[in-house]
Motif scaffolding. Sequence first.
Motif: not given
Length: 385
Positions: A338-354
């Motif tokens: 699978x792969x990491x999908x990253x949504x980041x703003x400064x130090x607020x990161x949402x990483x989802x591995x799908x």
Amino acid sequence: MTEHLAPIVVIGTGLAGYNLVKELRKLAPAQPVLMITADDGRNYSKPMLSTGFGKNKTADELAMATAADMAEQLGIVIRTNTRVTHIDPKAHKVFIGEEPVAYSKLVLAWGADVIAPRVQGDAQERIFSINDLQDYSRFRTAAAGKKRVLIMGAGLIGCEYANDMKDGGFAVDVVAPCEQLMPSLLPKEAAAAVQRGLESLGVRFHLGPLVSRIERHGEGVRATLSNGEMLDADLAVSAIGLRPRLELAVKAGLQTHHGVVVNRLLETSEPDIYALGDCAEVDGLVLLYVLPLMTAARALAKTLAGEPTPVSYGVMPVTVKTPVVPVVVAPPAAGSAGQWHIDAEGNDVQAEFRDESGQLRGYALTGARVMNKVALNKALPALLP
Ligand code: FAD
């Protein structure tokens, strides 16, 4: 003592041992239980060890109850400062040196050992590992009045100590032979957010080199890194990793791999011997965290009380205690496609591995995004359904 009259013997009074016996007591109030522990048997929550400096807590303040209090509360016998040295599965006996102790059932809850750093130099006694209350107490005594700490390792525990010791007023240098923090847990974007947060507190990272030498230097230490850099500190803390304790299990002929191998009933390869907590590899999983051991303790208590109950793990997210940038992570299983999908703003990161089908297989959240963990937990498949 004949075997059927012998008690259930539990080796270890960490969270795994005590939680198991607490659960067992609810189901089998009269069952004789003997706990044997190499330490002083105080009941404490190990995760508090890496928040104790910021909160300025002594080891005594972190302890919730003495072994004597626990023995009375649970109606059991606890032998403290007593190390099991040998197990004879055929005879249903453990040995404390020459002394045999019979068991009806045996539970291994003897935890994991710190991996010792391989560093040269004459300052070995100024290098500390903090993996139990007594280690914590020794370190606090040595650190009294000191200002600078060198931490080896940038995994979960190294990062937690870095945040906590900074909060406790130390200058902190972290050295680790990796390119990012918590490489086995976090994708690089989430790791970078934690690193920025810790650096904003003043923690200095030296990522890439190893510590190759630690020498005495005045009252403190001088570390030489593999890139030639030198760092001075008052004390060094090694947080390079933990490994399930296996030695006694191997000698007793139990099946071992990364941990003591157990099935979903937490049975080892020998009859009447069970394992849980940091020492156990449950259906192929070694999870050195509290949530899995609590789940295992509930299941094993039922099994020991006569109702065989396989353990099931739901989702097992891990909270990393770096308050400057909070982290919650549910790592994908090793080797997952699978792969990491990253949504980041400064130090607020949402990483989802799908995976290829879009199914969520893991996640890492930092900063304000940790609040999304509940929704993501619902979308994640159970670890051991
Ligand atoms: P231990 O607590 O290590 O207990 C082992 C017991 O076995 C001890 O009583 C020891 O004396 C005894 N023993 C060992 N060998 C023998 C022998 N031969 N004879 C007799 N007795 C023996 N997990 C989380 O989920 N969240 C967190 O935030 C978190 N933070 C952590 C922070 C730190 C600093 C550390 C070190 C760990 C953290 N963990 C955290 C992990 C978690 O604390 C452990 O998974 C858990 O405490 C392990 O409990 P245990 O009972 O299996 O082992």
